[in-house]
Design a protein around this motif. Structure first.
Motif, PDB file in Angstrom:
ATOM      1  N   GLY A   1      30.585  32.076  37.563  1.00 11.79           N
ATOM      2  CA  GLY A   1      31.568  33.072  37.984  1.00 11.79           C
ATOM      3  C   GLY A   1      31.005  33.979  39.051  1.00 11.79           C
ATOM      4  N   LEU A   2      31.695  34.053  40.167  1.00 10.44           N
ATOM      5  CA  LEU A   2      31.220  34.826  41.318  1.00 10.44           C
ATOM      6  C   LEU A   2      32.058  36.082  41.520  1.00 10.44           C
ATOM      7  CD1 LEU A   2      30.670  32.022  43.988  1.00 10.44           C
ATOM      8  CD2 LEU A   2      28.891  33.372  42.862  1.00 10.44           C
ATOM      9  N   SER A   3      31.384  37.202  41.701  1.00 12.43           N
ATOM     10  CA  SER A   3      32.082  38.426  42.089  1.00 12.43           C
ATOM     11  C   SER A   3      32.826  38.222  43.397  1.00 12.43           C
ATOM     12  CB  SER A   3      31.075  39.574  42.245  1.00 12.43           C
ATOM     13  OG  SER A   3      30.074  39.239  43.200  1.00 12.43           O
ATOM     14  N   LEU A   4      32.282  37.368  44.267  1.00  8.16           N
ATOM     15  CA  LEU A   4      32.903  37.130  45.573  1.00  8.16           C
ATOM     16  C   LEU A   4      34.295  36.536  45.420  1.00  8.16           C
ATOM     17  CD1 LEU A   4      29.832  35.515  47.382  1.00  8.16           C
ATOM     18  CD2 LEU A   4      30.438  37.943  47.214  1.00  8.16           C
ATOM     19  N   SER A   5      34.471  35.668  44.417  1.00 10.39           N
ATOM     20  CA  SER A   5      35.781  35.063  44.174  1.00 10.39           C
ATOM     21  C   SER A   5      36.782  36.111  43.729  1.00 10.39           C
ATOM     22  CB  SER A   5      35.662  33.972  43.103  1.00 10.39           C
ATOM     23  OG  SER A   5      34.734  32.992  43.478  1.00 10.39           O
ATOM     24  N   ASP A   6      36.334  37.026  42.871  1.00  7.68           N
ATOM     25  CA  ASP A   6      37.209  38.120  42.428  1.00  7.68           C
ATOM     26  C   ASP A   6      37.608  39.000  43.609  1.00  7.68           C
ATOM     27  OD1 ASP A   6      36.989  37.536  39.584  1.00  7.68           O
ATOM     28  OD2 ASP A   6      34.937  38.241  39.750  1.00  7.68           O
ATOM     29  N   ILE A   7      36.634  39.345  44.435  1.00  8.68           N
ATOM     30  CA  ILE A   7      36.893  40.219  45.581  1.00  8.68           C
ATOM     31  C   ILE A   7      37.860  39.544  46.549  1.00  8.68           C
ATOM     32  CG2 ILE A   7      35.820  41.310  47.605  1.00  8.68           C
ATOM     33  CD1 ILE A   7      33.251  41.563  45.811  1.00  8.68           C
ATOM     34  N   ALA A   8      37.622  38.269  46.839  1.00  8.10           N
ATOM     35  CA  ALA A   8      38.457  37.554  47.806  1.00  8.10           C
ATOM     36  C   ALA A   8      39.889  37.423  47.311  1.00  8.10           C
ATOM     37  CB  ALA A   8      37.865  36.179  48.095  1.00  8.10           C
ATOM     38  N   LEU A   9      40.068  37.062  46.044  1.00 10.95           N
ATOM     39  CA  LEU A   9      41.417  36.901  45.519  1.00 10.95           C
ATOM     40  C   LEU A   9      42.093  38.256  45.359  1.00 10.95           C
ATOM     41  CD1 LEU A   9      43.590  34.993  44.631  1.00 10.95           C
ATOM     42  CD2 LEU A   9      42.566  34.903  42.355  1.00 10.95           C
ATOM     43  N   GLY A  10      41.333  39.281  44.945  1.00 10.97           N
ATOM     44  CA  GLY A  10      41.898  40.626  44.883  1.00 10.97           C
ATOM     45  C   GLY A  10      42.372  41.093  46.246  1.00 10.97           C
TER      46      GLY A  10
END
Length: 333
Positions: free
Chosen positions: A305-314
């Motif tokens: 799980g990547l914080s980057l994925s959360d940031i990008a989708l957010g």
């Protein structure tokens, strides 16, 4: 000091956005490419165990350069007994910040984001590492992320056969029924792990175990398959990595340390190391390392799980909410 406002999107707002499968996949694939090109910062996740229930919090932190141009922190609970209270096992919030001033930009309900981005990373891993003609999916687990794994994998592969299994009969049956309804095709709920996994072209293990238990047997994995194990507690045998042509992770910095993770024992035993690691997925997406190179490869992808994925989708959700006039604007200071 000038006034500071933050955007706020709750779960109802995010549902109203009706973000599409392609929008999710596009946002996540772009963030993975940014990671591969070195345009991001990832801090290893940390955990908080309150000690009063069967669960813990994950704290994920990162930053992505322009055009997303945000730093972010997500806190997500992982409490396996929540179903007894009618709650999902994972509840989360995402906070986005200006990376130059530290000013908060947005707060979003991240429970749905967690599910969507996890499914997208699984699907993009398959896009680059599974056989293009993969037609049978075997999926273990029916938690929130499981739905998006199956939905987004099917969006890319249009499977002929989808099998799902989870420990509780009512859970796996309702999961299969929901998927059948939403995907418009039959989804089979199997009674055991073996009948779900054996002979599948793509195998996803997203189980909910209290302690590491090798329930997924290496002998069940057919040659040429693509395997994605990412349960918090390992459900795989140590021998699984021995049959793999390529071992890929989302972020080696996160995977090589910490207490939890499906391949934690493999790292500790030296079976997964910098020497045996083929690539991070972002390097493959960015074109810096090869993905699948033949139909005979048997490949494994472990994502924590990547914080980057959360940031990008957010970020993608915020942009869409601004276009559609959805959400709230709150005064912060």
């Amino acid at each position: 000091m000038p006034p500071i406002y933050i955007a706020y999107l709750n779960r109802l707002d995010i549902d109203e956005l009706k973000i599409t499968d392609d929008e999710i996949l596009s946002a996540i694939e772009a963030s993975l490419a940014s990671q591969g090109r070195g345009e991001t910062v990832i801090e290893p996740r940390v955990h908080l165990e309150p000690g009063v229930a069967n669960g813990h919090f994950n704290v994920l932190r990162g930053a992505i350069k322009a055009p997303i141009d945000s730093a972010g922190v997500k806190i997500v609970g992982d409490f396996v007994d929540n179903y007894k209270l009618g709650f999902p096992s994972e509840l989360a919030i995402l906070a986005l910040f200006d990376p130059r001033t530290g000013a908060p930009k947005a707060i979003l309900d991240a429970s749905g984001i967690t599910d969507m981005r996890t499914g997208a990373v699984t699907a993009i891993g398959a896009k680059h590492l599974a056989r293009k003609n993969s037609k049978i999916l075997g999926h273990i687990g029916a938690r929130g992320t499981a739905y998006w794994n199956v939905r987004l994998l099917n969006h890319l592969f249009d499977f002929d056969e989808i099998r799902v299994h989870s420990r509780r009969e009512e859970s796996r049956n309702s999961f299969a029924e929901r998927l059948s309804r939403d995907l418009g095709k039959k989804v089979i709920a199997t009674e055991d792990w073996q009948s779900c996994v054996e002979g599948a072209d793509i195998v996803v293990e997203a189980s909910r175990l209290d302690k590491p238990t090798p329930l997924l047997k290496t002998d069940w994995i057919k040659k040429g398959a693509f395997v994605v194990p990412y349960g918090t507690m390992s459900a795989i045998e140590l021998s699984l990595t021995d049959i793999m042509s390529k071992l890929v992770v989302d972020d080696w910095g996160q995977c090589k340390g910490g207490k939890f993770g499906s391949l934690r024992a493999h790292v500790e035993a030296g079976k997964l190391s910098e020497a045996t690691l083929h690539a991070e997925l972002g390097q493959i997406v960015a074109g810096l390392k090869p993905g699948r190179q033949s139909d005979t490869e048997t490949n494994l992808f472990w994502h924590r799980g990547l914080s980057l994925s959360d940031i990008a989708l957010g970020h993608a959700m915020l942009e869409k909410s601004e276009r559609l006039g959805i959400g709230q604007r709150l005064r912060f200071a």
